[in-house]
Design a protein around this motif. Structure first.
Motif, short mmCIF file in Angstrom:
data_model
loop_
_atom_site.label_atom_id
_atom_site.label_comp_id
_atom_site.label_asym_id
_atom_site.label_seq_id
_atom_site.Cartn_x
_atom_site.Cartn_y
_atom_site.Cartn_z
N VAL A 1 -4.03 6.89 0.74
CA VAL A 1 -3.51 5.84 -0.14
C VAL A 1 -3.25 6.39 -1.53
O VAL A 1 -4.09 7.11 -2.09
CB VAL A 1 -4.51 4.67 -0.24
CG1 VAL A 1 -3.99 3.60 -1.20
CG2 VAL A 1 -4.80 4.09 1.13
N ASN A 2 -2.12 6.03 -2.09
CA ASN A 2 -1.84 6.36 -3.49
C ASN A 2 -2.11 5.18 -4.40
O ASN A 2 -2.83 5.29 -5.38
CB ASN A 2 -0.38 6.81 -3.64
CG ASN A 2 0.01 6.97 -5.11
OD1 ASN A 2 -0.80 7.39 -5.92
ND2 ASN A 2 1.24 6.61 -5.44
N GLU A 3 -1.53 4.01 -4.07
CA GLU A 3 -1.59 2.92 -5.02
C GLU A 3 -1.48 1.58 -4.31
O GLU A 3 -0.89 1.49 -3.23
CB GLU A 3 -0.41 3.06 -5.99
CG GLU A 3 -0.68 2.45 -7.33
CD GLU A 3 0.50 2.57 -8.28
OE1 GLU A 3 1.59 3.01 -7.86
OE2 GLU A 3 0.32 2.21 -9.45
N LEU A 4 -2.04 0.54 -4.92
CA LEU A 4 -1.94 -0.81 -4.38
C LEU A 4 -1.18 -1.70 -5.36
O LEU A 4 -1.36 -1.59 -6.57
CB LEU A 4 -3.34 -1.42 -4.18
CG LEU A 4 -4.35 -0.64 -3.35
CD1 LEU A 4 -5.66 -1.43 -3.27
CD2 LEU A 4 -3.80 -0.36 -1.95
N VAL B 1 0.87 -1.18 0.00
CA VAL B 1 0.00 0.00 0.00
C VAL B 1 0.90 1.23 0.00
O VAL B 1 1.55 1.54 0.99
CB VAL B 1 -0.93 0.00 1.23
CG1 VAL B 1 -1.84 1.24 1.19
CG2 VAL B 1 -1.78 -1.27 1.27
N GLU B 2 0.97 1.89 -1.15
CA GLU B 2 1.76 3.12 -1.25
C GLU B 2 0.95 4.26 -0.66
O GLU B 2 -0.22 4.43 -0.99
CB GLU B 2 2.08 3.44 -2.71
CG GLU B 2 2.92 2.42 -3.42
CD GLU B 2 3.27 2.83 -4.86
OE1 GLU B 2 2.94 3.97 -5.25
OE2 GLU B 2 3.85 2.01 -5.58
N LEU B 3 1.59 5.02 0.21
CA LEU B 3 0.88 6.07 0.95
C LEU B 3 1.53 7.43 0.73
O LEU B 3 2.74 7.53 0.57
CB LEU B 3 0.93 5.76 2.45
CG LEU B 3 0.25 4.47 2.92
CD1 LEU B 3 0.71 4.14 4.34
CD2 LEU B 3 -1.26 4.61 2.86
MG LIG Z 1 3.35 3.98 -7.62
#
Ligand SMILES: [Mg+2]
Ligand SMILES: Nc1ncnc2c1ncn2[C@@H]1O[C@H](COP(=O)(O)OP(=O)(O)O)[C@@H](O)[C@H]1O
Ligand SMILES: Nc1ncnc2c1ncn2[C@@H]1O[C@H](COP(=O)(O)OP(=O)(O)O)[C@@H](O)[C@H]1O
Ligand SMILES: [Mg+2]
Lengths: 408, 408
Positions: B283-286, B267-269
């Protein structure tokens, strides 16, 4: 869709990386491969059979005979270095390969001392390294003379080919010893005898050395043998004085240098009490390759013995050997008398459920009583708990039961 | 002598062990393979080309097309689980495989949220997970409306197929944004927009989850992005409060559970300052696979993300995620503008000479500007020194020069 299979279709090595040919197909070669992959390399294998431990997982795998020069030559073609997962390649073959330009590490002048227990002891005595009293044994009279000279129990050893206690005998009387000698000499087994050492425990010191000279030592470990097989290694060796630890490391470094060893060298040591009742050490055996007593480094050390061996034989700077935890214990998974009905994959799950910190390493081998099929590394803060947990885990993988009675 | 090559001659898997089919041939599959080997297993690969990173080193390697059902089916035959090193397998194919009995982990119902950035945000909003304001963008008016609604700068993203900053744009004016939308929509790129977050830094939380429910989280890391590509990860994230760290981990666990993710989830935060000027997260991206921000676990953690992913997708108990050192820093090796004349193997030697503790991982890839060709993990006691050393090491592997001016 194609199965990527032939050597041309499947270029196992990225351009420009070292290619290390490994002679042998056991777990040591297998674990060199996983280390090599992480370095952006891979190994080329000369395996005896396609289902062997390392052969299963190495994509550049030749099936052949390590005593056959043509097979060795083919395996060595284009490799940056040729090394071993066992010490049984005939030195004549290695001399020929070297003459043809192959970079053999360790070279035959060193390897001979890992092949022959008698030559090894003669060499060590020559360089002043401590070894128990020993003698070459050619006939009954030799062993009777030797037993009298050391006025104690003796240990008889095949000079070549022994491993895991095969090739080591402890006759209880001079007559038994004499009968054994006659029997073994009839089979043309070259023999030596050694004083049976009243050892307090066994230690192992491992070092790695590069052709250009750099040497690094790992912490000295205690190795626990059970019926001639390594059952356990505890790093660092509990209660070993810094002075004796240093002495053991210096000894291993000196042996590596004097014998011209390259790659990883394991020096198996006896710890015993000297005349002043002080712990002292004598050399038992040398191995010039990664060694069972070094498996703990995979999870307990900055640099594992497998990575270090690849770096050393390719003459690359060696890695740090500092520990990652206060204690790491390696317990071997040795096939039991029977193979339990519970599948190994289920046994792994039970071990992981109880010990999430256990690092299980398996070799892709089927069951056979006494066979080394894997090991477990556990790291921790104190010796007793860590040792207990490593033992429980390895024992469960063998028996599918908890030795301490815990219910599944 | 034969080259062990065909699938029959070369039985890549020991009897009775889990066989994990991995779709994809990049470095993530490669590093799953080295982890699998140590577990006594190996992976089966569906690779696009025989020279690809993982294809080089995996002996059971099929060459095929991951969008072709027949190829996927063949790769899945006999496997205990099928998993991925990228998120691009069409979910229709996965549904069909599942109907045929293949154990796909993670399943398509979860994977869809790693494939589509818009669906992901809609789902996260639905479960109450914090995400920046966003909107679907179909035409110029949409982006003008959205920019006005968030009264600030926007970030335009391709809903699918983006990676390493490809597919992410930061237009500086509404007109520029509108023009971009027209251009991309003409190429039929599905788009979404997001408020440009005034982020203080980026974090990443990784967890692993088994189909039967067990979840384990690794420590939260700080990830440093450079031009949209992960350049560095620092574990644990420096200065992160225990409370926010806990919040990030709980969030990742909840996402894994609510979305039904299995295997490793990254989990990119974004970390940003909220109205009360307190650090908060969105959250940015999974990513539903091992992730660049988890490479540090190979050398800094009891259980690496690659081992954990294999355990998780095979529904085996998960390993401990405790750290082996106070700090571990991962620095990516990204191909520079030019490939220096010094061969990579020589660069490795220079790095090892200076930093014997540096763990170099290379992927068997040739040079291309900006290409991820490896990473370096360094562990230590303090963030500043460890970070500096990891950076210097990675930088040397790229440029064959020491960024701090040290002479070779
Ligand atoms: Mg990314
Ligand atoms: N001289 C000795 N005195 C006491 N024990 C010995 C002696 N030599 C060997 N042993 C025991 O036997 C084991 C196996 O002997 P070793 O020579 O190392 O054979 P192997 O090649 O099978 O490892 C040793 O680890 C030790 O436990
Ligand atoms: N809404 C945003 N606000 C600020 N920076 C962003 C935003 N979205 C993305 N970025 C930056 O761009 C990088 C790449 O975006 P991301 O959506 O993660 O694309 P990719 O799939 O290429 O990783 C992020 O790591 C972050 O540095
Ligand atoms: Mg021995």
């Amino acid at each position: 869709m194609t199965h990527s299979s032939s050597a041309d279709q499947h270029p196992a090595h990225a351009p420009g990386v070292p290619i290390t040919t490994v002679i042998g197909d056991g777990q040591l070669a297998r674990m060199m491969h996983s280390a090599a992959i992480e370095l952006g390399q891979s190994i080329r294998l000369l395996a005896g059979a396609p289902h062997a431990s390392a052969a299963q997982v190495v994509s550049d795998c030749l099936i052949g005979d390590y005593t056959n020069l043509a097979d060795l030559r083919q395996a060595a073609a284009g490799a940056t270095a040729l090394t071993f997962d066992h010490e049984h390649v005939p030195t004549e073959c290695l001399h020929k390969l070297i003459a043809e330009g192959v970079n053999v590490q360790p070279g035959p002048e060193a390897l001979i001392y890992a092949q022959d227990k008698l030559l090894m002891r003669q060499k060590l005595r020559e360089i002043g390294a401590p070894v128990p009293p020993f003698a070459a044994i050619n006939c009954e009279q030799d062993i009777r003379d030797f037993a009298e000279a050391v006025s104690g129990e003796v240990c008889l050893k095949a000079c070549r080919g022994g491993y895991d206690g095969h090739g080591v005998w402890f006759p209880s009387t001079p007559d038994e010893a004499a009968a054994l000698v006659t029997k073994l000499r009839a089979q043309e087994t070259p023999l030596m005898a050694e004083k049976k050492v009243p050892l307090t425990r066994e230690l192992s010191t491992m070092v790695a050395r590069r052709p250009s000279g750099e040497v690094r030592a790992w912490p000295v470990v205690e190795s626990v043998q059970s019926e001639g097989i390594c059952a356990e290694a505890v790093a660092p060796a509990p209660g070993l004085s810094p002075e004796l630890s240093r002495r053991a490391q210096d000894l291993a470094v000196r042996i590596a240098e004097e014998l011209g060893v390259t790659g990883v060298l394991a020096v198996e040591l006896f710890e015993y009490l000297d005349e002043a009742n002080q712990p002292s050490i004598a050399v038992n055996e040398l191995a010039m390759r990664p060694h069972n007593t070094g498996h703990w480094t995979q999870d307990g050390c900055v640099t594992s013995q497998f990575e270090q061996h690849l770096r050393a034989v390719n003459d690359q700077p060696l890695g740090a050997t500092s520990m990652l935890a206060p204690v790491t214990v390696m317990a071997n998974v040795l096939g039991g008398a029977n193979d339990p009905a519970m599948p190994m994959s289920q046994r792994m799950m039970e071990v992981w459920r109880r010990f999430p910190e256990a690092k299980i390493h398996l070799y892709g081998k089927t069951h056979r009583p006494g066979r080394k099929i894997g090991h477990v590394n556990v790291s921790g803060d104190d010796v007793a708990t860590t040792r207990e947990n490593a033992r429980l885990a390895a024992d469960f993988l063998v028996h599918a039961e908890w030795a301490d009675g815990m219910e599944i």
